[in-house]
Design an enzyme around this catalytic site. Structure first.
Site, short mmCIF file in Angstrom:
data_model
loop_
_atom_site.label_atom_id
_atom_site.label_comp_id
_atom_site.label_asym_id
_atom_site.label_seq_id
_atom_site.Cartn_x
_atom_site.Cartn_y
_atom_site.Cartn_z
N TYR A 175 28.40 72.50 -15.95
CA TYR A 175 28.24 73.56 -15.05
C TYR A 175 29.11 74.85 -15.19
O TYR A 175 30.23 74.74 -16.14
CB TYR A 175 29.14 73.13 -13.65
CG TYR A 175 28.27 72.14 -12.96
CD1 TYR A 175 27.20 72.36 -12.33
CD2 TYR A 175 29.04 70.77 -12.77
CE1 TYR A 175 26.64 71.30 -11.72
CE2 TYR A 175 28.32 69.87 -12.13
CZ TYR A 175 27.16 70.06 -11.54
OH TYR A 175 26.51 69.21 -10.87
N LYS A 199 54.58 52.95 -2.17
CA LYS A 199 53.61 53.78 -1.34
C LYS A 199 52.54 54.29 -1.94
O LYS A 199 52.44 54.02 -3.35
CB LYS A 199 54.50 54.80 -1.01
CG LYS A 199 55.11 55.76 -2.09
CD LYS A 199 55.98 56.58 -1.79
CE LYS A 199 56.57 57.66 -2.83
NZ LYS A 199 57.75 58.43 -2.52
C1 LIG Z 1 58.68 58.12 -3.64
C2 LIG Z 1 60.21 58.09 -3.05
C3 LIG Z 1 61.04 57.46 -4.16
C4 LIG Z 1 60.51 56.99 -5.66
O1 LIG Z 1 60.44 58.10 -6.32
P1 LIG Z 1 60.17 57.97 -7.75
O2 LIG Z 1 60.35 59.37 -8.26
O3 LIG Z 1 58.84 57.67 -8.05
O4 LIG Z 1 61.04 57.11 -8.39
C5 LIG Z 1 62.32 57.22 -3.91
N1 LIG Z 1 62.76 57.53 -2.54
C6 LIG Z 1 61.92 58.21 -1.69
C7 LIG Z 1 62.43 58.42 -0.14
C8 LIG Z 1 60.67 58.26 -1.87
O5 LIG Z 1 59.73 58.84 -0.91
#
Ligand SMILES: *Cc1c(COP(=O)(O)O)cnc(C)c1O
Length: 374
Positions: free
Chosen positions: A266, A39
Site C-alpha cells: 500500500y 495484567k
Molecule cells: C503494571 C504495574 C506494575 C508492573 O510494572 P512493570 O513496569 O511491568 O514492572 C507494578 N505496579 C502497578 C501498580 C502496575 O500498574
C-alpha cells in the site's frame, strides 16, 4: 497449528525469571515478597498459564488490572492471593467476594462502594490502600491524608493490611523523582501509622524501581516486565540473568521477484533499488504488529536479519530476502532467536519509538500461544 504465526511462550523461562528475582531479593522469611503482575493477559503471554507458572515458582501474589482479570485467574486455578490494581468505584464488586480477590482502595468512592458491598454481605474485606506520591493517577494524595483518611479508615468492614504507591520515573536513571516519591511514601506511611494503621505492610517497586534501588523493595515488589524476561529500557540488569519468555514466529507463505524501481504494498512506500526478492509473512497489524515497523523493523530468515519493507498490512508484512535462498514454509522470527541472531521486544520497540510493554501486550488474540517448558 492452523495458522502459521504463533507466539511460543516458555513457561520455564517465566519460572526462571521469578526465581532469579527471588534470589536477588533474598530467601529468608523476612525477604520481600513477589507480587507477579499478570495484567493484560500477562503482558500478552497468557494470564492463566503465566499466573500458574509464577505461582508454582513461588511468587507470593499475583496482581491484575480489574476484577474480570482476577476472576479469570481464579477460574484457571490460581490459589495465591490476587491483588486488583484498578479503581473499583464504578465496578460490579461481586467478584471480589465470590473469588477472594484483594481490592485496592485508591479513591473515596471506591472505599464507599466496597464498604457498602462488604456491609451488605456482613463480611470484612482485606484491602490494599493506594497512596499517590506524585504519579497523579490513582491513589489518595500523600499530602492530604489528614483530610481523606479518617472517613476511609473508619469503614467498619474494610481491613487495611497493606499500603502501596506507584512510581513515575523509575526507568529514568538520571531522574531524582524516584527518591522524592520514596520519601513521600515514607512520610505517608508514618502519617498513616500515627492515624492508627499499625503493622501495615508496604510495597512500591515496579520492575525498573526494583532493579534500580533496593530501598524501594519494602515488604514486597511488583515486577511485571522483568518477569517476562525484558529489562525496562534503558536499564541493564547485570546481576540478574533474565530470559525472554515469548517469541513470535511465522513462516514464509510466498516468495516473489521484484524488478528495479518496482514497489511493494500500500502506498508504494518501498521501492526496490535493484532487482531482488521479497517474501510475504502472514502477520500484520491485526495481530498486533505496529504499523511503524514499515521500512523500520527487521525479522530473522535463514539466520539473517532481513528488513520489513513497505507498509504493514492488516494480515501480512513483506520482508526483503534478496540474496537468500528462501522458499515458502521457511521460518520467520519476528521476536526471538534464530541461530545466533536475536530480535528482542526491546529492540523492536526501540526501532519504532514504542515501549516493550506495548509490543508484547498488543500481540493479538488471533495469534495462538503455544506453551513450552511446563
Ligand atoms: C503494571 C504495574 C506494575 C508492573 O510494572 P512493570 O513496569 O511491568 O514492572 C507494578 N505496579 C502497578 C501498580 C502496575 O500498574
Amino acid at each position: 497449528m492452523i495458522r502459521p504465526t504463533v507466539a511460543a511462550v516458555r513457561l520455564d523461562a517465566l519460572q526462571h525469571n521469578a526465581r532469579a528475582v527471588r534470589r536477588m531479593l533474598g530467601t529468608t522469611a523476612t525477604s520481600p515478597q513477589i507480587i507477579a503482575v499478570v495484567k493484560a493477559n500477562a503482558y500478552g503471554h497468557g494470564a492463566a498459564q503465566a499466573g500458574l507458572a509464577f505461582e508454582s515458582a513461588g511468587c507470593d501474589w499475583l496482581a491484575c488490572a480489574d476484577i474480570a482479570e482476577g476472576v479469570a485467574l481464579r477460574r484457571a486455578g490460581v490459589s495465591i492471593p490476587i491483588l486488583i490494581f484498578g479503581a473499583l468505584s464504578v465496578s460490579d464488586l461481586d467478584g471480589i467476594f465470590d473469588h477472594q480477590l484483594t481490592p485496592t482502595v485508591s479513591t473515596p468512592a471506591a472505599a464507599r462502594a466496597l464498604e457498602a458491598a462488604a456491609a451488605e454481605r456482613q463480611v470484612a474485606v482485606d484491602c490494599h490502600l493506594k497512596i499517590d506520591t506524585g504519579m497523579n493517577r490513582l491513589g489518595f494524595r500523600h499530602d492530604n491524608l489528614g483530610r481523606t483518611m479518617p472517613a476511609v479508615l473508619a469503614s467498619p468492614h474494610l481491613r487495611f493490611t497493606t499500603v502501596y504507591s506507584h512510581c513515575a520515573t523509575a526507568d529514568e536513571p538520571e531522574s531524582h523523582f524516584l527518591d522524592e516519591q520514596r520519601a513521600a511514601f515514607d512520610r505517608a506511611c508514618a502519617h498513616l501509622g500515627a492515624m492508627g494503621l499499625r503493622k501495615i505492610r508496604r510495597h512500591f517497586a515496579n520492575s525498573a524501581s526494583m532493579l534500580r534501588d533496593s530501598r524501594t523493595w519494602y515488604d514486597a515488589v511488583r515486577p511485571g516486565l522483568a518477569l517476562y524476561g525484558i529489562v525496562p529500557p534503558p536499564l541493564q540488569a547485570a546481576d540478574l540473568e533474565l530470559r525472554p519468555a515469548l517469541s513470535l514466529v511465522s513462516r514464509i507463505v510466498a516468495v516473489k521477484g521484484v524488478r528495479a524501481g518496482e514497489s511493494s504494498g500500500y502506498g508504494r512506500r518501498w521501492r526496490a533499488h535493484e532487482a531482488g526478492t521479497i517474501a510475504i509473512v502472514p502477520a500484520g497489524y491485526a495481530d498486533g504488529l505496529d504499523t511503524r515497523l514499515a521500512n523500520r523493523g527487521v525479522a530473522l530468515v535463514r539466520e539473517r536479519r532481513v528488513p520489513i519493507v513497505g507498509s504493514v498490512c492488516m494480515d501480512m508484512i513483506t520482508v526483503d530476502v534478496t540474496g537468500l535462498d528462501v522458499s515458502p514454509g521457511d521460518e520467520v522470527v519476528i521476536i526471538g532467536q534464530q541461530g545466533n541472531e536475536e530480535i528482542t521486544a526491546r529492540e523492536m520497540a526501540a526501532a519504532i519509538g514504542a515501549i516493550p510493554w506495548e509490543v508484547v501486550c498488543r500481540l493479538g488474540s488471533r495469534i495462538e500461544r503455544q506453551y513450552e517448558g511446563a
